[in-house]
Design a protein around this motif. Sequence first.
Motif, mmCIF file in Angstrom:
data_model
loop_
_atom_site.group_PDB
_atom_site.id
_atom_site.type_symbol
_atom_site.label_atom_id
_atom_site.label_comp_id
_atom_site.label_asym_id
_atom_site.label_seq_id
_atom_site.Cartn_x
_atom_site.Cartn_y
_atom_site.Cartn_z
ATOM 1 N N ALA A 182 1.327 3.328 11.980
ATOM 2 C CA ALA A 182 2.281 4.390 12.295
ATOM 3 C C ALA A 182 3.226 4.632 11.113
ATOM 4 O O ALA A 182 3.487 5.778 10.729
ATOM 5 N N LEU A 183 3.705 3.544 10.500
ATOM 6 C CA LEU A 183 4.628 3.676 9.373
ATOM 7 C C LEU A 183 3.943 4.309 8.159
ATOM 8 O O LEU A 183 4.562 5.067 7.412
ATOM 9 N N MET A 184 2.651 3.999 7.978
ATOM 10 C CA MET A 184 1.922 4.566 6.842
ATOM 11 C C MET A 184 1.798 6.084 6.988
ATOM 12 O O MET A 184 1.690 6.809 6.005
ATOM 13 N N ASN A 185 1.834 6.567 8.205
ATOM 14 C CA ASN A 185 1.802 8.018 8.435
ATOM 15 C C ASN A 185 3.193 8.631 8.429
ATOM 16 O O ASN A 185 3.379 9.760 8.023
ATOM 17 N N ARG A 186 4.182 7.847 8.882
ATOM 18 C CA ARG A 186 5.517 8.371 9.119
ATOM 19 C C ARG A 186 6.438 8.285 7.896
ATOM 20 O O ARG A 186 7.240 9.160 7.648
ATOM 21 N N ILE A 196 6.464 5.093 1.866
ATOM 22 C CA ILE A 196 5.130 4.468 1.855
ATOM 23 C C ILE A 196 4.091 5.477 1.369
ATOM 24 O O ILE A 196 3.252 5.165 0.524
ATOM 25 N N ARG A 197 4.171 6.699 1.889
ATOM 26 C CA ARG A 197 3.206 7.744 1.509
ATOM 27 C C ARG A 197 3.211 7.957 -0.011
ATOM 28 O O ARG A 197 2.152 7.959 -0.651
ATOM 29 N N ARG A 198 4.406 8.104 -0.573
ATOM 30 C CA ARG A 198 4.515 8.350 -2.021
ATOM 31 C C ARG A 198 3.876 7.199 -2.810
ATOM 32 O O ARG A 198 3.110 7.416 -3.739
ATOM 33 N N TYR A 243 -4.351 10.512 1.513
ATOM 34 C CA TYR A 243 -3.965 11.258 2.718
ATOM 35 C C TYR A 243 -4.754 12.562 2.787
ATOM 36 O O TYR A 243 -4.976 13.208 1.771
ATOM 37 N N ILE A 244 -5.166 12.917 4.006
ATOM 38 C CA ILE A 244 -5.796 14.220 4.234
ATOM 39 C C ILE A 244 -4.955 14.931 5.287
ATOM 40 O O ILE A 244 -4.723 14.373 6.366
ATOM 41 N N ASP A 245 -4.509 16.145 4.981
ATOM 42 C CA ASP A 245 -3.661 16.893 5.926
ATOM 43 C C ASP A 245 -2.503 16.033 6.444
ATOM 44 O O ASP A 245 -2.302 15.903 7.651
ATOM 45 N N GLN A 246 -1.791 15.420 5.537
ATOM 46 C CA GLN A 246 -0.609 14.603 5.893
ATOM 47 C C GLN A 246 -0.927 13.348 6.707
ATOM 48 O O GLN A 246 -0.035 12.683 7.209
#
Length: 196
Positions: free
Chosen positions: A37-41, A45-47, A58-61
Amino acid sequence: MVVVGLTGGIGSGKSTILKCFKSYGVPVYIADTEAKALMNRSKVIRRKLIQLFGEKAYIDQTLNRPYLASKIFNDKTLLAKMNAIVHPKVASHFKRWLKQQDADYVIKEVAIIFENNLQNQYDYIITVVADKERRIQRVMERDNVSKEKVEAVIKNQWSDAKKIEKSDFVIVNNNLQEAKEQAKNIHNNLLKILNH
């Protein structure tokens, strides 16, 4: 607040055992679910994951899990780098979650407590074990994967014997009814110890 770690190899049936503890009113935190969940939210982490794995992370966020899995499966260094990004965030999320709980103890489920040398973070550790063939069968059915793939994961995890040695409690999950009994006994034991 007493934190009980729940661990076990892939296919040992940790989720089933967690349901038992949940039904006794024990708050349960599943580290793997929260990490996903955190990896998406989390923007941070995303950056960092995009820096590490490239735009395909990531694909489509949404986290591209198959892509990441293929990257880290045979690359321990990449896996360690990814864990260094995600684990501290999960740890602080868990601390915040813990503050909101009101129970004799909570259970935090982590698949690889011993492999990551995290046993000191817990007051007690429960390990769930099951026959290897049964575990392989469960995972093949659940995840629709080959026997070889499951065996490769098992090879990367500690053996049950090694985990049992370092655990406070063990649940043998070959027969559901017996496993539920064992969970109930452990719950009662913990309450006795904690309210002594």
